[in-house]
Scaffold this motif. Structure first.
Motif, PDB file in Angstrom:
ATOM      1  N   UNK A   3      -7.604  15.227  12.642  1.00 58.99           N
ATOM      2  CA  UNK A   3      -7.678  16.718  12.106  1.00 58.99           C
ATOM      3  C   UNK A   3      -5.968  16.755  11.824  1.00 58.99           C
ATOM      4  N   UNK A   4      -5.230  17.218  11.830  1.00 55.43           N
ATOM      5  CA  UNK A   4      -3.496  17.270  11.120  1.00 55.43           C
ATOM      6  C   UNK A   4      -3.217  16.565  10.191  1.00 55.43           C
ATOM      7  N   UNK A   5      -3.795  16.302   9.407  1.00 56.24           N
ATOM      8  CA  UNK A   5      -3.592  15.376   8.179  1.00 56.24           C
ATOM      9  C   UNK A   5      -4.374  15.295   7.447  1.00 56.24           C
ATOM     10  N   UNK A   6      -4.214  15.024   6.433  1.00 59.62           N
ATOM     11  CA  UNK A   6      -5.052  14.427   4.927  1.00 59.62           C
ATOM     12  C   UNK A   6      -4.414  13.676   3.942  1.00 59.62           C
ATOM     13  N   UNK A   7      -5.210  12.287   4.013  1.00 62.96           N
ATOM     14  CA  UNK A   7      -4.640  11.360   3.736  1.00 62.96           C
ATOM     15  C   UNK A   7      -4.956  10.785   2.154  1.00 62.96           C
ATOM     16  N   UNK A   8      -4.096  10.467   1.037  1.00 59.36           N
ATOM     17  CA  UNK A   8      -4.578   9.873   0.082  1.00 59.36           C
ATOM     18  C   UNK A   8      -4.655   8.630  -0.587  1.00 59.36           C
ATOM     19  N   UNK A   9      -4.760   7.502  -1.135  1.00 57.95           N
ATOM     20  CA  UNK A   9      -3.454   6.161  -1.214  1.00 57.95           C
ATOM     21  C   UNK A   9      -2.914   6.976  -2.475  1.00 57.95           C
ATOM     22  N   UNK A  19       0.566  -1.090  -0.302  1.00 56.73           N
ATOM     23  CA  UNK A  19       0.419  -0.095   0.069  1.00 56.73           C
ATOM     24  C   UNK A  19       1.019   1.431   0.295  1.00 56.73           C
ATOM     25  N   UNK A  20       0.693   2.161  -0.704  1.00 60.16           N
ATOM     26  CA  UNK A  20       1.521   3.737  -1.154  1.00 60.16           C
ATOM     27  C   UNK A  20       0.052   4.344  -0.741  1.00 60.16           C
ATOM     28  N   UNK A  21       1.048   5.468   0.584  1.00 62.50           N
ATOM     29  CA  UNK A  21      -0.374   6.272   1.045  1.00 62.50           C
ATOM     30  C   UNK A  21       0.730   7.725   1.205  1.00 62.50           C
ATOM     31  N   UNK A  22      -0.098   9.389   0.823  1.00 57.55           N
ATOM     32  CA  UNK A  22       0.437  10.383   0.772  1.00 57.55           C
ATOM     33  C   UNK A  22      -0.691  11.277   2.116  1.00 57.55           C
ATOM     34  N   UNK A  23       0.235  11.710   2.784  1.00 59.98           N
ATOM     35  CA  UNK A  23       0.291  12.226   3.740  1.00 59.98           C
ATOM     36  C   UNK A  23       0.298  13.745   4.299  1.00 59.98           C
ATOM     37  N   UNK A  24      -1.005  14.727   4.697  1.00 61.68           N
ATOM     38  CA  UNK A  24      -0.464  16.319   3.459  1.00 61.68           C
ATOM     39  C   UNK A  24      -0.086  16.192   5.765  1.00 61.68           C
ATOM     40  N   UNK A  25       0.795  17.228   6.274  1.00 61.74           N
ATOM     41  CA  UNK A  25       0.598  16.955   7.761  1.00 61.74           C
ATOM     42  C   UNK A  25      -0.051  19.055   7.793  1.00 61.74           C
ATOM     43  N   UNK A  26      -0.567  18.810   8.267  1.00 63.44           N
ATOM     44  CA  UNK A  26      -1.014  20.371   8.095  1.00 63.44           C
ATOM     45  C   UNK A  26      -0.937  20.852   9.733  1.00 63.44           C
ATOM     46  N   UNK A  27       0.717  21.883  10.076  1.00 64.64           N
ATOM     47  CA  UNK A  27       1.443  22.197  10.947  1.00 64.64           C
ATOM     48  C   UNK A  27       2.047  23.172  10.668  1.00 64.64           C
ATOM     49  N   UNK A  28       2.675  24.187  11.801  1.00 61.34           N
ATOM     50  CA  UNK A  28       3.133  25.590  11.358  1.00 61.34           C
ATOM     51  C   UNK A  28       5.275  25.051  11.778  1.00 61.34           C
ATOM     52  N   UNK A  29       5.406  24.366  11.855  1.00 63.67           N
ATOM     53  CA  UNK A  29       7.068  23.762  12.349  1.00 63.67           C
ATOM     54  C   UNK A  29       7.494  24.029  10.730  1.00 63.67           C
ATOM     55  N   UNK A  30       7.995  24.873  10.932  1.00 69.85           N
ATOM     56  CA  UNK A  30       9.594  24.995   9.589  1.00 69.85           C
ATOM     57  C   UNK A  30      10.419  23.900   9.562  1.00 69.85           C
TER      58      UNK A  30
END
Length: 90
Positions: free
Chosen positions: A68-74, A1-12
């Motif tokens: 809620x801090x992550x958006x995921x798609x395969x 399985x392959x996942x793409x996860x966007x991590x919503x944060x403010x940490x440079x």
């Protein structure tokens, strides 16, 4: 399985995009992309920067998506391979 996860944060210093190849709930390879354009990777042959593979079992895609801090798609194997090669993985 392959996942793409966007991590919503403010940490440079933390990645904003995590791409993972997962087998039996274990991370096999990972690509991390940062807001400043840097890309790092980790896999069985080594790693760059401070990117490492998870030492624990990965949560299910559903569990990740519920945070809620992550958006995921395969993603497809082909798309992951292209990202892996672009990051310098072999």
């Amino acid at each position: 399985m392959y996942v793409k996860v966007v991590w919503h944060h403010e940490f440079d210093e933390e990645p904003t995009l995590l791409l993972s190849e997962i087998e039996n709930r274990r991370e096999v390879r990972k690509v991390e992309k940062f807001g400043d354009g840097r890309t790092q990777f980790a896999g069985p042959e080594g790693s760059t920067g401070d990117t490492t593979l998870s030492e624990t079992l990965m949560p299910s895609p559903r569990e990740i998506a519920q945070d809620p801090q992550f958006s995921l798609e395969l993603m497809s194997a082909e798309d992951f391979e292209a990202e892996w090669r672009a990051a310098g993985g072999r």
